[in-house]
Design a protein around this motif. Sequence first.
Motif, PDB file in Angstrom:
ATOM      1  N   SER A 195       1.051  -1.398   0.015  1.00  7.87           N
ATOM      2  CA  SER A 195      -0.312   0.221  -0.262  1.00  7.87           C
ATOM      3  C   SER A 195       1.156   1.293   0.003  1.00  7.87           C
ATOM      4  O   SER A 195       0.511   2.344  -0.582  1.00  7.87           O
TER       5      SER A 195
ATOM      6  N   GLN B 172      -4.792  -1.276  -6.196  1.00  4.90           N
ATOM      7  CA  GLN B 172      -5.677  -1.906  -5.758  1.00  4.90           C
ATOM      8  C   GLN B 172      -6.987  -2.556  -5.350  1.00  4.90           C
ATOM      9  O   GLN B 172      -6.812  -3.023  -4.686  1.00  4.90           O
TER      10      GLN B 172
ATOM     11  N   SER C 145      -9.168  -4.630  -2.657  1.00  3.98           N
ATOM     12  CA  SER C 145      -9.203  -3.680  -1.364  1.00  3.98           C
ATOM     13  C   SER C 145     -10.084  -2.435  -2.873  1.00  3.98           C
ATOM     14  O   SER C 145     -10.378  -1.649  -3.680  1.00  3.98           O
TER      15      SER C 145
END
Length: 288
Positions: free
Chosen positions: A230, A263, A268
């Motif tokens: 991330s 992502q 996510s």
Amino acid sequence: MEKIGKVLNSFRERKGMSLSSLGAGILSKSELSKFERGLTDVSTDKFIALLQRMHVTFAEFEHALTGIDGTYQQKIWNEITDALLNENEDQAAAVLEKAVAHYQKDPTEYNHLLQIMVKALICDMQGEKLPLTDVKILADYLFRVDGWTHFELFLFGNTMAVLPLETVNELTREMGVRTISAREVDSNMTIVINVLFNGVWMNLEVHDPGHAQLFLQLMNECQVPERMMSERFMIAFAKSLYAEYEDTSLEHQQQLLTLPNAQKLVGSEKLYLLFREQANDFINETNH
């Protein structure tokens, strides 16, 4: 002595410090570990040096030793976060009242700073700026602390949105040299990267590519482990923002809009939507 060691351990972990970083030049890693486990004693001078390195006052340590709730920071954070997510101003005001009362009952610098942090988050929710008196208290504290640990990063990260940009830029530059040891802890590295990312974003929005480039350079200099996906994404996204600002070609816009797909690929969906929205806003609102 065993209880003193446990309390010291609690403060060290809350500050995000390793045994090596806290004990350097004072106690060896093994000596500090034994002291925290209550197996050995330390001299008064060395104990004072440990507290000073953590920026913990005797009053704070004494309250912790006599049973003060060591999870107050996490509790107040959970409560204000819940209020912000619900966009409930009454709930947020109640959290602030609790923080004020806690500080009045236990008037340590630590509790005062947490009270200001809660106020800052409420100001951000309401689109207001933090009062200058509180800005000064925050800035004076953060400039005074030579080696930032988890608390200082936590404090700055949660207040920077309502600080004057000039103050944000000064503190972000200082953060680059005050967190070298703290970045050894993954949770601290996460905050550092997020703060630098916000610095890039905020300065590009006001057409200050100089500061944005500086903070992008600091992001590149952070040795982010490959496991921190991330954080590595945040660096790539910041680079793409800067590239699009410098050259609004269709190629750069497409790159910026495509990047959030990373992502989504790692599962996510929430972050994908967030960064996709940020990319669109940046392209639509940044006119230069």
